[in-house]
Design a protein around this motif. Structure first.
Motif, PDB file in Angstrom:
ATOM      1  N   PRO A  57       0.813  -1.226   0.000  1.00 47.63           N
ATOM      2  CA  PRO A  57       0.000   0.000   0.000  1.00 47.63           C
ATOM      3  C   PRO A  57       0.841   1.268   0.000  1.00 47.63           C
ATOM      4  CG  PRO A  57      -0.855  -1.582   1.584  1.00 47.63           C
ATOM      5  CD  PRO A  57       0.477  -2.092   1.146  1.00 47.63           C
ATOM      6  N   LEU A  58       1.928   1.274   0.786  1.00 48.20           N
ATOM      7  CA  LEU A  58       2.797   2.445   0.840  1.00 48.20           C
ATOM      8  C   LEU A  58       3.485   2.670  -0.499  1.00 48.20           C
ATOM      9  CD1 LEU A  58       4.174   4.705   2.471  1.00 48.20           C
ATOM     10  CD2 LEU A  58       5.920   3.036   3.119  1.00 48.20           C
ATOM     11  N   LEU A  59       3.958   1.592  -1.119  1.00 43.82           N
ATOM     12  CA  LEU A  59       4.603   1.710  -2.422  1.00 43.82           C
ATOM     13  C   LEU A  59       3.613   2.213  -3.473  1.00 43.82           C
ATOM     14  CD1 LEU A  59       6.732  -1.570  -2.495  1.00 43.82           C
ATOM     15  CD2 LEU A  59       7.583   0.776  -2.339  1.00 43.82           C
ATOM     16  N   ARG A  60       2.389   1.731  -3.401  1.00 43.37           N
ATOM     17  CA  ARG A  60       1.372   2.147  -4.376  1.00 43.37           C
ATOM     18  C   ARG A  60       1.056   3.632  -4.236  1.00 43.37           C
ATOM     19  NH1 ARG A  60      -1.563  -1.801  -3.690  1.00 43.37           N
ATOM     20  NH2 ARG A  60      -2.958  -0.991  -2.088  1.00 43.37           N
ATOM     21  N   VAL A  61       0.909   4.105  -2.981  1.00 43.73           N
ATOM     22  CA  VAL A  61       0.643   5.518  -2.733  1.00 43.73           C
ATOM     23  C   VAL A  61       1.804   6.373  -3.254  1.00 43.73           C
ATOM     24  CG1 VAL A  61       0.419   7.278  -0.935  1.00 43.73           C
ATOM     25  CG2 VAL A  61      -0.916   5.175  -0.781  1.00 43.73           C
ATOM     26  N   SER A  62       3.024   5.971  -2.937  1.00 42.77           N
ATOM     27  CA  SER A  62       4.208   6.738  -3.355  1.00 42.77           C
ATOM     28  C   SER A  62       4.353   6.737  -4.871  1.00 42.77           C
ATOM     29  CB  SER A  62       5.464   6.147  -2.708  1.00 42.77           C
ATOM     30  OG  SER A  62       5.382   6.199  -1.305  1.00 42.77           O
ATOM     31  N   TYR A  63       4.148   5.572  -5.486  1.00 46.61           N
ATOM     32  CA  TYR A  63       4.283   5.478  -6.941  1.00 46.61           C
ATOM     33  C   TYR A  63       3.233   6.342  -7.643  1.00 46.61           C
ATOM     34  CZ  TYR A  63       4.361   3.489 -11.633  1.00 46.61           C
ATOM     35  OH  TYR A  63       4.428   3.332 -12.998  1.00 46.61           O
TER      36      TYR A  63
ATOM     37  N   TYR B  94      12.365   5.013  -5.708  1.00 45.76           N
ATOM     38  CA  TYR B  94      13.214   5.176  -4.537  1.00 45.76           C
ATOM     39  C   TYR B  94      12.534   6.151  -3.583  1.00 45.76           C
ATOM     40  CZ  TYR B  94      16.662   2.962  -7.513  1.00 45.76           C
ATOM     41  OH  TYR B  94      17.306   2.076  -8.341  1.00 45.76           O
ATOM     42  N   VAL B  95      12.332   5.698  -2.349  1.00 47.50           N
ATOM     43  CA  VAL B  95      11.698   6.530  -1.331  1.00 47.50           C
ATOM     44  C   VAL B  95      12.646   6.621  -0.144  1.00 47.50           C
ATOM     45  CG1 VAL B  95       9.640   6.933   0.063  1.00 47.50           C
ATOM     46  CG2 VAL B  95       9.462   5.593  -2.048  1.00 47.50           C
ATOM     47  N   VAL B  96      13.015   7.852   0.241  1.00 52.09           N
ATOM     48  CA  VAL B  96      13.867   8.035   1.417  1.00 52.09           C
ATOM     49  C   VAL B  96      13.031   8.655   2.531  1.00 52.09           C
ATOM     50  CG1 VAL B  96      15.967   8.288   0.043  1.00 52.09           C
ATOM     51  CG2 VAL B  96      14.713  10.320   0.729  1.00 52.09           C
TER      52      VAL B  96
ATOM     53  N   SER C 296      -1.983   4.817   3.885  1.00 47.53           N
ATOM     54  CA  SER C 296      -1.202   3.904   3.057  1.00 47.53           C
ATOM     55  C   SER C 296      -1.334   2.467   3.528  1.00 47.53           C
ATOM     56  CB  SER C 296       0.278   4.298   3.062  1.00 47.53           C
ATOM     57  OG  SER C 296       0.856   4.056   4.332  1.00 47.53           O
ATOM     58  N   GLY C 297      -1.796   2.281   4.777  1.00 48.06           N
ATOM     59  CA  GLY C 297      -2.022   0.936   5.282  1.00 48.06           C
ATOM     60  C   GLY C 297      -0.866   0.342   6.034  1.00 48.06           C
TER      61      GLY C 297
ATOM     62  N   SER D  18       9.821  13.309   7.383  1.00 48.50           N
ATOM     63  CA  SER D  18       9.797  13.733   5.980  1.00 48.50           C
ATOM     64  C   SER D  18      10.152  12.567   5.074  1.00 48.50           C
ATOM     65  CB  SER D  18      10.789  14.877   5.738  1.00 48.50           C
ATOM     66  OG  SER D  18      10.547  15.968   6.599  1.00 48.50           O
ATOM     67  N   SER D  19       9.642  12.625   3.863  1.00 48.34           N
ATOM     68  CA  SER D  19      10.006  11.620   2.865  1.00 48.34           C
ATOM     69  C   SER D  19      10.248  12.313   1.527  1.00 48.34           C
ATOM     70  CB  SER D  19       8.906  10.564   2.718  1.00 48.34           C
ATOM     71  OG  SER D  19       7.744  11.135   2.151  1.00 48.34           O
ATOM     72  N   LEU D  20      11.022  11.661   0.696  1.00 51.38           N
ATOM     73  CA  LEU D  20      11.305  12.172  -0.645  1.00 51.38           C
ATOM     74  C   LEU D  20      11.311  10.983  -1.586  1.00 51.38           C
ATOM     75  CD1 LEU D  20      14.096  14.711  -1.612  1.00 51.38           C
ATOM     76  CD2 LEU D  20      13.642  12.702  -3.000  1.00 51.38           C
ATOM     77  N   PHE D  21      10.615  11.093  -2.698  1.00 50.27           N
ATOM     78  CA  PHE D  21      10.607   9.964  -3.622  1.00 50.27           C
ATOM     79  C   PHE D  21      10.865  10.418  -5.049  1.00 50.27           C
ATOM     80  CE2 PHE D  21       6.314  11.172  -2.324  1.00 50.27           C
ATOM     81  CZ  PHE D  21       5.722  11.547  -3.520  1.00 50.27           C
ATOM     82  N   HIS D  22      11.475   9.540  -5.783  1.00 50.87           N
ATOM     83  CA  HIS D  22      11.780   9.774  -7.186  1.00 50.87           C
ATOM     84  C   HIS D  22      11.970   8.401  -7.816  1.00 50.87           C
ATOM     85  CE1 HIS D  22      12.711  11.833 -10.739  1.00 50.87           C
ATOM     86  NE2 HIS D  22      13.975  12.131 -10.554  1.00 50.87           N
ATOM     87  N   GLY D  23      11.918   8.343  -9.121  1.00 51.79           N
ATOM     88  CA  GLY D  23      12.055   7.055  -9.786  1.00 51.79           C
ATOM     89  C   GLY D  23      12.674   7.166 -11.153  1.00 51.79           C
ATOM     90  N   ILE D  24      12.899   6.016 -11.733  1.00 55.89           N
ATOM     91  CA  ILE D  24      13.449   5.917 -13.080  1.00 55.89           C
ATOM     92  C   ILE D  24      12.591   4.933 -13.861  1.00 55.89           C
ATOM     93  CG2 ILE D  24      15.372   5.016 -14.459  1.00 55.89           C
ATOM     94  CD1 ILE D  24      17.288   6.154 -12.476  1.00 55.89           C
ATOM     95  N   SER D  25      12.195   5.316 -15.066  1.00 56.85           N
ATOM     96  CA  SER D  25      11.440   4.419 -15.932  1.00 56.85           C
ATOM     97  C   SER D  25      12.406   3.728 -16.884  1.00 56.85           C
ATOM     98  CB  SER D  25      10.385   5.189 -16.732  1.00 56.85           C
ATOM     99  OG  SER D  25       9.395   5.710 -15.871  1.00 56.85           O
ATOM    100  N   ASP D  26      12.410   2.406 -16.849  1.00 54.03           N
ATOM    101  CA  ASP D  26      13.263   1.620 -17.730  1.00 54.03           C
ATOM    102  C   ASP D  26      12.481   1.336 -19.016  1.00 54.03           C
ATOM    103  OD1 ASP D  26      14.784  -0.268 -19.045  1.00 54.03           O
ATOM    104  OD2 ASP D  26      15.311  -1.382 -17.232  1.00 54.03           O
ATOM    105  N   GLU D  27      12.750   2.124 -20.042  1.00 49.73           N
ATOM    106  CA  GLU D  27      11.984   2.009 -21.282  1.00 49.73           C
ATOM    107  C   GLU D  27      12.303   0.721 -22.032  1.00 49.73           C
ATOM    108  OE1 GLU D  27       9.593   3.895 -22.005  1.00 49.73           O
ATOM    109  OE2 GLU D  27       9.942   5.427 -20.470  1.00 49.73           O
ATOM    110  N   ARG D  28      13.494   0.139 -21.774  1.00 51.42           N
ATOM    111  CA  ARG D  28      13.851  -1.099 -22.458  1.00 51.42           C
ATOM    112  C   ARG D  28      13.356  -2.314 -21.689  1.00 51.42           C
ATOM    113  NH1 ARG D  28      19.751  -0.162 -25.303  1.00 51.42           N
ATOM    114  NH2 ARG D  28      19.240   1.847 -26.241  1.00 51.42           N
TER     115      ARG D  28
END
Length: 267
Positions: free
Chosen positions: A83-89, A151-153, A112-113, A134-144
């Protein structure tokens, strides 16, 4: 974002050291040591949650990097993290796939559950998050590879300012590269599904490891894939399969699957 303010020589030298040390990461401990070093100057945090895979189908893997006691990948359950990953994503998608800072409060964690359900009070991750602000999140999309890495800190600091957003955008490619070089730690796994499905009184004398292997065989995994999942060699998987075939009185994987499924179906 894409715009970075001018840096002083001290900042540039520190960033260079951080990136240089990041290229030397090979083990999980190296990754922890790197993140708890000078990275903390720009990205202060106590917990890094990394997740990768298909978030739409919830087919993801995860890793936790943290110096906090008891907070280890093998001790966490994906069902509690999902649930937490889904909310962050979803939040990352909503803001346009850019780094984003958020406050951490118990109400948000309840939504988030992560603090709900049986055993939540004893979940080390849930307990640790109660002390985060506090939290900070960012990600990378792998197009291939057609999957995303998120990534959530989490930090005990009351506020992460804009400089941490800039740091996250600069460091993320190097963090992602470092993580990809590190063999993921074993994740928490529940009792194999075959054990749950098959009658308890008759498992043909299979050991728990053999049942676990048959679970993955039924999912169509190769010996090499099963070995990678279970962190054993493909040769060891092959030896286990020979024992399984003997116990089931069959000659190959197809016959083994058929016999197991017949037993499950008649259970």
């Amino acid at each position: 974002m894409g715009f970075f303010p001018p840096f002083t020589d001290d900042h540039l030298q520190r960033y260079f050291r951080i990136l240089q040390e990041g290229t030397a990461v090979r083990r999980h401990f190296d990754l922890l040591k790197w993140l708890q070093g000078e990275v903390q100057h720009y990205l202060p945090h106590e917990i890094l949650l990394a997740a990768w895979g298909d978030f739409g189908s919830n087919n993801v893997q995860y890793d936790i990097i943290s110096p906090l006691p008891g907070l280890r990948t093998a001790q966490l359950q994906l069902a509690r993290l999902s649930p937490l990953l889904r909310v962050s994503y979803n939040r990352w998608i909503e803001v346009g796939r850019i780094p984003c800072v958020s406050r951490v409060c118990e109400a948000q964690l309840d939504v988030s559950g992560i603090l709900q359900g049986d055993g939540a009070a004893h979940c080390p991750f849930g307990r640790a998050l109660r002390n985060m602000r506090s939290s900070l999140f960012h990600g990378i999309s792998d197009e291939r590879g057609h999957h995303d890495c998120l990534y959530v800190v989490f930090s005990s600091k009351d506020k992460l300012d804009d400089s941490t957003l800039i740091a996250m955008e600069i460091l993320l490619p190097y963090l992602d590269t470092a993580l990809r070089r590190v063999t993921p730690l074993p994740q928490h796994s529940c009792r194999p599904s075959l054990l749950a499905d098959a009658p308890e009184y008759d498992l043909h004398g299979l050991s728990e490891r053999e049942v676990e292997i048959m679970t993955w065989v039924r999912k169509g995994k190769t010996n090499a894939e099963i070995g990678s999942i279970l962190r054993i060699s493909s040769y060891t998987v092959k030896n286990h399969l020979h024992q399984i075939f003997r116990k089931l009185d069959v000659y190959n994987r197809v016959q083994a699957i058929s016999k197991i499924e017949q037993r499950v179906g008649h259970g």
